[in-house]
Design a protein around this motif. Structure first.
Motif, PDB file in Angstrom:
ATOM      1  N   ALA A 132       0.814  -1.213   0.000  1.00 43.50           N
ATOM      2  CA  ALA A 132       0.000   0.000   0.000  1.00 43.50           C
ATOM      3  C   ALA A 132       0.848   1.263   0.000  1.00 43.50           C
ATOM      4  CB  ALA A 132      -0.944  -0.003   1.197  1.00 43.50           C
ATOM      5  N   LEU A 133       1.929   1.287   0.799  1.00 49.71           N
ATOM      6  CA  LEU A 133       2.790   2.463   0.875  1.00 49.71           C
ATOM      7  C   LEU A 133       4.248   2.006   0.926  1.00 49.71           C
ATOM      8  CD1 LEU A 133       2.745   5.560   1.036  1.00 49.71           C
ATOM      9  CD2 LEU A 133       2.800   5.365   3.523  1.00 49.71           C
ATOM     10  N   PRO A 134       4.837   1.653  -0.215  1.00 48.52           N
ATOM     11  CA  PRO A 134       6.244   1.250  -0.220  1.00 48.52           C
ATOM     12  C   PRO A 134       7.162   2.454  -0.100  1.00 48.52           C
ATOM     13  CG  PRO A 134       5.396   1.239  -2.441  1.00 48.52           C
ATOM     14  CD  PRO A 134       4.236   1.570  -1.550  1.00 48.52           C
ATOM     15  N   THR A 135       8.431   2.177   0.173  1.00 52.64           N
ATOM     16  CA  THR A 135       9.449   3.217   0.309  1.00 52.64           C
ATOM     17  C   THR A 135      10.333   3.213  -0.924  1.00 52.64           C
ATOM     18  OG1 THR A 135       9.425   2.966   2.703  1.00 52.64           O
ATOM     19  CG2 THR A 135      11.303   4.122   1.736  1.00 52.64           C
ATOM     20  N   ALA A 136      10.528   4.392  -1.513  1.00 49.66           N
ATOM     21  CA  ALA A 136      11.328   4.533  -2.730  1.00 49.66           C
ATOM     22  C   ALA A 136      12.580   5.343  -2.436  1.00 49.66           C
ATOM     23  CB  ALA A 136      10.524   5.224  -3.835  1.00 49.66           C
TER      24      ALA A 136
END
Length: 479
Positions: free
Chosen positions: A251-255
């Motif tokens: 849902a909210l990955p880190t880039a």
């Protein structure tokens, strides 16, 4: 006679294939006795006769395409050796290595579809995977490991599934009913080979391993964020490909800059919503914490899941790379269109970073009521057009070779026609436009009348002069 000719031809072909296979260097595989002592000291040079992946066999090959005079190729070689050495030291997988100078023969790079050097390619099960990241990045090792060991893994117990859930954020799973459905498994395996870097692919024969087994089998599921979603599309490679691309992230990955290529995929129909906050969690202020919580709730609700992917970035490097300008202050929220490279920054004003305010902002972007910034450069436009035309021609040639060849020749003819027209327009001399026929006749008559009038006047003047001279002669005679 024909039989003898066919036999001779087959004999020559078999001899040529045998010579070619013998010219391929032996695979660099560690033996069981000296696995720990094996040190990669050199990369064998491959012959220029290797122009197709099928010539390499069914094993896993890691090849470095280079040119001797390229400084980047010389810099990439130590990193290439280090990646191979790491894989050998940790006994991760067996693979064959080699390097190939694409300048050995004219046109070799074009035959191998090598656009730039250095290019690192991994061949596995007849598929070629090109590495598109930084050669000196640690991501090269993880990329090689992921591609070389990628496969559809069988899960046989609940313990295996729980261990996979702990190690991976997203799991794709094909659930059979004690018997493998050949059509579903074939399509699923094909798409998993193409998207080996986009997810972890599993299958199971016992639905009771899942907490809530599906009622209808076979079923294709995705497990992420503690929720199980089922694929409801048709049994087709292209629809399954798009679905996996849309579900490949949590849902909210880190880039970050190292893994930004995982999110910037031009075939992905989604837009990216980036939220940039401070790297140090303890130094984040109240506004940043509220923004993270609001974006987490909005991403978990899946209200914009079909069109938007929420991404969290720690620091401003990713946002500044996409905006192509410096950014100051946290938090920063923007919507980025992967296909067009346009973005829309969030100007919160007095609204703040609440869930309702962010929803209103995304709705305005969806309805095109906010101005766009950025956009592709001229070089990116040319590259995009080239990739579009190339993919269309390649796809047509693959499925319909005769139609594709006719379309390719027609396109070449149109291009040559316009090039010839352009050359003629540059070399053509400027000509005075011709008058109409009536006007031309009037001008001609006018010139004729003027000439006749001039001749008549000249004749009268001559006759008058002669008469005057004769009168003067007679007058002198009389005197």
């Amino acid at each position: 006679m024909k039989t003898l000719l066919v036999c001779a031809l087959l004999l020559c072909v078999s001899m040529a294939v045998g010579e070619m296979n013998s010219s391929i260097p032996s695979e660099e595989k560690p033996s069981k006795e000296n696995k720990e002592k094996l040190v990669i000291t050199r990369i064998p040079e491959l012959p220029a006769s290797i122009t197709k992946p099928g010539m390499l066999g069914n094993g896993v090959w890691l090849i470095l395409y280079y040119t001797p005079w390229c400084a980047y190729s010389q810099d990439a070689l130590p990193h290439f050796v280090a990646a191979v050495q790491y894989i050998v030291d940790h006994n991760i997988t067996e693979l064959s290595i080699g390097k190939l100078d694409v300048s050995k023969q004219p046109g070799l790079g074009q035959q191998l579809n090598i656009r730039t050097t250095p290019t690192i390619a991994l061949y596995r099960q007849g598929y070629r995977h090109n590495y598109d990241g930084d050669v000196g990045s640690p991501y090269l090792i993880s990329w090689v490991v992921r591609i070389a060991t990628a496969n559809v893994t069988l899960v046989e117990s609940r313990e295996e599934l729980e261990a996979l859930k702990n190690n991976h954020d997203v799991l794709f799973m094909l659930v059979h009913d004690s018997k493998v459905d050949s059509d579903w498994h074939k399509t699923y395996s094909k798409v998993s080979r193409q998207l080996a870097l986009r997810g972890t692919f599993l299958y199971m024969l016992d639905p009771e391993i899942l907490d809530s087994p599906p009622s209808k089998l076979p079923a294709l599921l995705v497990l992420k964020d503690g929720v199980t979603q089922r694929y409801g599309g048709a049994l087709a490679s292209h629809t399954l490909y798009k679905w996996i691309l849309s579900e490949r992230h949590s849902a909210l990955p880190t880039a970050a800059l190292d893994n930004l290529t995982h999110f910037i995929v031009h075939s992905d129909p989604k837009r990216l919503v980036f939220l940039a906050v401070d790297k140090d969690v303890s130094s984040r202020r109240v506004a940043q914490r509220k923004a993270v919580e609001a974006v987490k709730k909005l991403a978990a609700s899946r209200k914009f899941h079909s069109s938007y992917q929420f991404v969290l970035t720690e620091g401003l490097e990713v946002v500044e790379r996409l905006m192509r300008r410096a950014v100051d202050g946290y938090p920063q929220l923007m919507v980025y269109n992967v296909r067009t490279a346009y973005y829309t920054p969030y100007c919160h004003g007095d609204k703040g970073f609440t869930e309702s305010a962010i929803m209103e902002f995304i709705n305005l972007v969806e309805n095109s009521k906010l101005p766009l910034e950025g956009g592709p450069t001229l070089l990116e436009r040319v590259q995009h057009f080239y990739k579009l035309v190339y993919s269309m021609i390649r796809g047509t040639l693959t499925h319909h070779p005769y139609i594709g060849a006719a379309a390719g020749f027609s396109l070449m003819g149109v291009v040559v026609f316009y090039i010839v027209l352009a050359c003629q327009s540059f070399t053509k001399r400027t000509k005075v436009p011709r008058p109409s026929r009536v006007r031309a006749r009037a001008i001609a008559n006018h010139h004729d009348n003027a000439t006749l009038r001039h001749r008549t006047n000249h004749h009268h003047s001559n006759s008058d002069n002669q008469s005057e001279s004769s009168e003067e002669e007679e007058h002198l005679k009389d005197k």
